[in-house]
Design a protein around this motif. Sequence first.
Motif, PDB file in Angstrom:
ATOM      1  N   GLY A   1       0.811  -1.218   0.000  1.00 35.35           N
ATOM      2  CA  GLY A   1       0.000   0.000   0.000  1.00 35.35           C
ATOM      3  C   GLY A   1       0.841   1.264   0.000  1.00 35.35           C
ATOM      4  O   GLY A   1       1.900   1.330  -0.623  1.00 35.35           O
ATOM      5  N   ARG A   2       0.390   2.280   0.742  1.00 35.06           N
ATOM      6  CA  ARG A   2       1.045   3.592   0.768  1.00 35.06           C
ATOM      7  C   ARG A   2       2.428   3.579   1.414  1.00 35.06           C
ATOM      8  O   ARG A   2       3.184   4.520   1.274  1.00 35.06           O
ATOM      9  N   GLU A   3       2.759   2.537   2.130  1.00 33.50           N
ATOM     10  CA  GLU A   3       4.078   2.436   2.772  1.00 33.50           C
ATOM     11  C   GLU A   3       4.923   1.350   2.107  1.00 33.50           C
ATOM     12  O   GLU A   3       5.874   0.856   2.691  1.00 33.50           O
ATOM     13  N   GLY A   4       4.545   0.981   0.870  1.00 30.32           N
ATOM     14  CA  GLY A   4       5.210  -0.129   0.205  1.00 30.32           C
ATOM     15  C   GLY A   4       6.099   0.271  -0.947  1.00 30.32           C
ATOM     16  O   GLY A   4       6.862   1.232  -0.886  1.00 30.32           O
ATOM     17  N   ASN A   5       5.971  -0.482  -2.027  1.00 30.24           N
ATOM     18  CA  ASN A   5       6.786  -0.302  -3.222  1.00 30.24           C
ATOM     19  C   ASN A   5       5.901  -0.480  -4.434  1.00 30.24           C
ATOM     20  O   ASN A   5       5.008  -1.310  -4.440  1.00 30.24           O
ATOM     21  N   VAL A   6       6.161   0.330  -5.468  1.00 26.49           N
ATOM     22  CA  VAL A   6       5.464   0.176  -6.739  1.00 26.49           C
ATOM     23  C   VAL A   6       6.506  -0.121  -7.806  1.00 26.49           C
ATOM     24  O   VAL A   6       7.570   0.499  -7.842  1.00 26.49           O
TER      25      VAL A   6
ATOM     26  N   PRO B   1       1.073   8.027  -4.053  1.00 26.47           N
ATOM     27  CA  PRO B   1       0.154   7.894  -5.194  1.00 26.47           C
ATOM     28  C   PRO B   1      -0.280   9.226  -5.803  1.00 26.47           C
ATOM     29  O   PRO B   1      -0.446   9.317  -7.025  1.00 26.47           O
ATOM     30  N   GLU B   2      -0.437  10.262  -4.979  1.00 26.90           N
ATOM     31  CA  GLU B   2      -0.875  11.543  -5.514  1.00 26.90           C
ATOM     32  C   GLU B   2       0.194  12.172  -6.407  1.00 26.90           C
ATOM     33  O   GLU B   2      -0.121  12.740  -7.452  1.00 26.90           O
TER      34      GLU B   2
ATOM     35  N   ALA C   1       0.549  19.697 -12.549  1.00 27.45           N
ATOM     36  CA  ALA C   1      -0.667  19.138 -11.968  1.00 27.45           C
ATOM     37  C   ALA C   1      -0.500  19.080 -10.453  1.00 27.45           C
ATOM     38  O   ALA C   1       0.493  18.558  -9.954  1.00 27.45           O
ATOM     39  N   SER C   2      -1.455  19.647  -9.746  1.00 23.93           N
ATOM     40  CA  SER C   2      -1.493  19.572  -8.291  1.00 23.93           C
ATOM     41  C   SER C   2      -2.670  18.681  -7.910  1.00 23.93           C
ATOM     42  O   SER C   2      -3.820  19.017  -8.203  1.00 23.93           O
ATOM     43  N   VAL C   3      -2.370  17.553  -7.312  1.00 27.52           N
ATOM     44  CA  VAL C   3      -3.401  16.587  -6.928  1.00 27.52           C
ATOM     45  C   VAL C   3      -3.606  16.667  -5.424  1.00 27.52           C
ATOM     46  O   VAL C   3      -2.669  16.467  -4.657  1.00 27.52           O
ATOM     47  N   GLU C   4      -4.826  16.994  -5.024  1.00 26.15           N
ATOM     48  CA  GLU C   4      -5.175  17.081  -3.612  1.00 26.15           C
ATOM     49  C   GLU C   4      -5.961  15.864  -3.200  1.00 26.15           C
ATOM     50  O   GLU C   4      -6.863  15.431  -3.911  1.00 26.15           O
ATOM     51  N   LEU C   5      -5.621  15.339  -2.051  1.00 31.39           N
ATOM     52  CA  LEU C   5      -6.397  14.269  -1.435  1.00 31.39           C
ATOM     53  C   LEU C   5      -7.066  14.878  -0.216  1.00 31.39           C
ATOM     54  O   LEU C   5      -6.395  15.456   0.640  1.00 31.39           O
ATOM     55  N   GLY C   6      -8.362  14.806  -0.161  1.00 31.00           N
ATOM     56  CA  GLY C   6      -9.108  15.381   0.958  1.00 31.00           C
ATOM     57  C   GLY C   6     -10.258  14.482   1.339  1.00 31.00           C
ATOM     58  O   GLY C   6     -10.349  13.332   0.890  1.00 31.00           O
ATOM     59  N   THR C   7     -11.132  15.018   2.156  1.00 29.47           N
ATOM     60  CA  THR C   7     -12.303  14.257   2.586  1.00 29.47           C
ATOM     61  C   THR C   7     -13.574  15.036   2.272  1.00 29.47           C
ATOM     62  O   THR C   7     -13.585  16.266   2.281  1.00 29.47           O
ATOM     63  N   THR C   8     -14.624  14.288   2.015  1.00 28.79           N
ATOM     64  CA  THR C   8     -15.942  14.872   1.796  1.00 28.79           C
ATOM     65  C   THR C   8     -16.569  15.173   3.157  1.00 28.79           C
ATOM     66  O   THR C   8     -16.007  14.840   4.207  1.00 28.79           O
ATOM     67  N   GLU C   9     -17.751  15.771   3.140  1.00 27.54           N
ATOM     68  CA  GLU C   9     -18.476  16.040   4.385  1.00 27.54           C
ATOM     69  C   GLU C   9     -18.789  14.745   5.130  1.00 27.54           C
ATOM     70  O   GLU C   9     -18.908  14.738   6.355  1.00 27.54           O
ATOM     71  N   ASP C  10     -18.928  13.647   4.393  1.00 27.35           N
ATOM     72  CA  ASP C  10     -19.216  12.351   5.003  1.00 27.35           C
ATOM     73  C   ASP C  10     -17.962  11.626   5.469  1.00 27.35           C
ATOM     74  O   ASP C  10     -18.042  10.524   5.999  1.00 27.35           O
ATOM     75  N   GLY C  11     -16.787  12.222   5.230  1.00 28.96           N
ATOM     76  CA  GLY C  11     -15.535  11.610   5.656  1.00 28.96           C
ATOM     77  C   GLY C  11     -14.917  10.666   4.645  1.00 28.96           C
ATOM     78  O   GLY C  11     -13.900  10.032   4.925  1.00 28.96           O
ATOM     79  N   ASP C  12     -15.504  10.579   3.443  1.00 32.77           N
ATOM     80  CA  ASP C  12     -14.931   9.744   2.391  1.00 32.77           C
ATOM     81  C   ASP C  12     -13.737  10.468   1.769  1.00 32.77           C
ATOM     82  O   ASP C  12     -13.722  11.695   1.667  1.00 32.77           O
ATOM     83  N   LEU C  13     -12.743   9.705   1.324  1.00 30.65           N
ATOM     84  CA  LEU C  13     -11.592  10.300   0.648  1.00 30.65           C
ATOM     85  C   LEU C  13     -11.986  10.735  -0.760  1.00 30.65           C
ATOM     86  O   LEU C  13     -12.788  10.083  -1.425  1.00 30.65           O
ATOM     87  N   GLU C  14     -11.396  11.841  -1.207  1.00 31.78           N
ATOM     88  CA  GLU C  14     -11.734  12.390  -2.515  1.00 31.78           C
ATOM     89  C   GLU C  14     -10.524  13.122  -3.080  1.00 31.78           C
ATOM     90  O   GLU C  14      -9.763  13.736  -2.344  1.00 31.78           O
ATOM     91  N   LEU C  15     -10.378  13.076  -4.407  1.00 32.05           N
ATOM     92  CA  LEU C  15      -9.296  13.772  -5.102  1.00 32.05           C
ATOM     93  C   LEU C  15      -9.833  15.013  -5.799  1.00 32.05           C
ATOM     94  O   LEU C  15     -10.999  15.065  -6.201  1.00 32.05           O
ATOM     95  N   SER C  16      -8.950  15.982  -5.984  1.00 32.67           N
ATOM     96  CA  SER C  16      -9.197  17.112  -6.881  1.00 32.67           C
ATOM     97  C   SER C  16      -7.872  17.453  -7.547  1.00 32.67           C
ATOM     98  O   SER C  16      -6.807  17.121  -7.030  1.00 32.67           O
ATOM     99  N   VAL C  17      -7.954  18.090  -8.713  1.00 33.86           N
ATOM    100  CA  VAL C  17      -6.760  18.397  -9.487  1.00 33.86           C
ATOM    101  C   VAL C  17      -6.815  19.834  -9.982  1.00 33.86           C
ATOM    102  O   VAL C  17      -7.867  20.318 -10.399  1.00 33.86           O
ATOM    103  N   VAL C  18      -5.670  20.498  -9.936  1.00 36.11           N
ATOM    104  CA  VAL C  18      -5.499  21.797 -10.577  1.00 36.11           C
ATOM    105  C   VAL C  18      -4.416  21.616 -11.629  1.00 36.11           C
ATOM    106  O   VAL C  18      -3.322  21.133 -11.320  1.00 36.11           O
ATOM    107  N   LEU C  19      -4.737  21.983 -12.874  1.00 35.27           N
ATOM    108  CA  LEU C  19      -3.778  21.918 -13.970  1.00 35.27           C
ATOM    109  C   LEU C  19      -3.376  23.340 -14.354  1.00 35.27           C
ATOM    110  O   LEU C  19      -4.201  24.124 -14.820  1.00 35.27           O
ATOM    111  N   ASP C  20      -2.120  23.695 -14.103  1.00 38.50           N
ATOM    112  CA  ASP C  20      -1.571  24.988 -14.494  1.00 38.50           C
ATOM    113  C   ASP C  20      -0.792  24.801 -15.783  1.00 38.50           C
ATOM    114  O   ASP C  20       0.245  24.138 -15.796  1.00 38.50           O
TER     115      ASP C  20
END
Length: 143
Positions: A14-19, A46-47, A80-99
Motif C-alpha cells: 500500500g502507501r508504505e510499500g513499493n510500486v 500515489p498523488e 498538476a497539483s493533486v489534492e487528497l481530501g475528505t468529503t463532508e461524510d468523511g470519504d476520501l476524494e481527489l481534486s486536481v489543478v492543472l496549471d
Amino acid sequence: MKTLYTGVATTTGGREGNVRSDDGILDLDLSMPKSMGGKGAEKTNPEQLFAAGYSACYGSALQIVAKKHKVDLGDFSVTASVELGTTEDGDLELSVVLDSYIPGVDVETGEKLVNEAHEICPYSRATRDNIDVTLNLMLDDED
C-alpha cells in the motif's frame, strides 16, 4: 477500444510499500506524507504519481491541439497539483489543478488550447464528472 499500449504496475504494501512496473523501469518505494500521519520520508506517493501522469498526458494533448491550430507552444509546461481530501461524510476524494504555462500566446488562444486539450486528454476524460479539475492558463507578464 483499440489498445495502443498497456502500462502495468504492481504495488506491494500500500502507501508504505513499493510500486514496480512489469518491465522494472519504474521501481519506487512509497511513503505516507506527514500530513496524513506518515513519517514524511523522502519517497513518493500515489498523488505525486497521479500528478506526474496527468501533467504528462495533458501536456501531450496540448501539443496535439496546438498543432491542429498551428500554434507554437514555445517552452510550455503543465503542472498538476493533486489534492487528497475528505468529503463532508468523511470519504476520501481527489481534486486536481492543472496549471498550463504557455508563453507567447494571447489569452483567447491559450484558453482555447487549454479547454480543447481537456476535452481530448485521456486523464481528463477518465476523471470527468468524477473529481473536480480546475484549468489555469499561465501566461508571461507583459509590462
